[in-house]
Design a protein around this motif. Sequence first.
Motif: not given
Length: 454
Positions: A411-416, A424-429
Amino acid sequence: MHRDGVGQAIDVGSSTVPRRVPTRFLVLGLIFIVTTMNYADRSSLSLVGSSLQTDLGFSSVQLGYIFSAFSWAYVVGQLPGGVLLDRFGARRVYGASIALWTVVTFALSFVGLVTLPVVVWVAVIFALRVLLGVFESPAFPANARVTMTWFPTAERGRATAIFNSAQYFATALFAPIMGWVTHEFGWRWVFVLLGVIGILLAALWLRWMRPPRDHSRLDAAELATMEAGGALVDLDTAGTTERRAPLNRTTIARIFSSRALWGVYVSQYAVNALTYFFITWFPVYLVKGRGLTLLEVGFVAALPALCGFLGGLAGGSVSDALLRRGAPLTAARKVPSVVGMALATAIAICSLTDSTALIIALMTLAFFGKGLGSLGWAITTDLAPPQAASFVGSTMNAFGNVAGIVTPIVIGYTVDATGSFDVALWFVALHGLLSIVAMAVMGPIRRIQLDPAT
């Protein structure tokens, strides 16, 4: 007759000792409180993360690594923690664990008091979070061990769901408190507050907690009910842990060749991916992605947490109710798990709307589902052989908490890289779907049998 904590015989039928609440429910209440503090301590950094990031100047990538530090050590510490629990029992190991993780949490209040380069403070916080992971590593295997010891099989789903739901209750209770303390006094005082509560809790655990046959409050009728229902009441009785043979290659090979356990391992990893999004990046998402203030976040974050807590209680209750009505153990554990994790995938829809109210509603639904589907610990207690109960629990927890390393960093890398939380939300889902696949692969749920000589 039973013996109290100093070995004195007492009359368990005496009318002078109150018996209104079964002792096993008080034990469950205590591990629920301990687990609430466990999650308050591990999630505290995320709840003050935006303030700490502003004060010390961390980047999103650095914050992602700091969030992941706990899990690196937590994963590595699982197997040694399980071996210690199988060898010395839950009372001593868990008591030491509570005291040590509390000291580390309190130490975070000293971060940033002197001017040092940002990279130095990143390293210091990373190191403290590593220690926190080491000292918290026996916690959930100890919870499972206590549940196996004190609860019959038909009550174990609800019992494990209750202690597992403490992770949501911790956020529902402490997110508003931590938000208010940070707003009024500064983020350091959050760690001071947690330190004081933790020391008191460690003292309570060591003073009151005992194995069933050594507990002064447990009467003969309740002990008989526990034994008849399948509770492993002698798992931690004085002398049994010292006589237990150490793990050997045959036992370990049997455990790691179990398809059912591998299903639990993968499912728990998937469940924990949602957990670690919630206790690391979710508050930051609300501040950075939705523009809420930290004080608002404290109250808003409590809503999904509260529904996750209710979902957890519902999952365990439904599972045990199915068992009482004659459903096979496999169906009783898997049905709530699959339904719950299907609901958890709703988190992906948050990337398709700009409505903060709708996002909170979807998060609330997703975390209710995640709570409903979090029966991994109940399944582990159903599968684990008594000779290696905590080793199996620790192994499951180690695999599951790899998500605590992967999720914050990804998530840190995708947000950056993207400047938003959509990916990040799709990754978690997608982890909700992974958990459902793992349940299908798991096969029947039945206790693993070892050679009596192992």
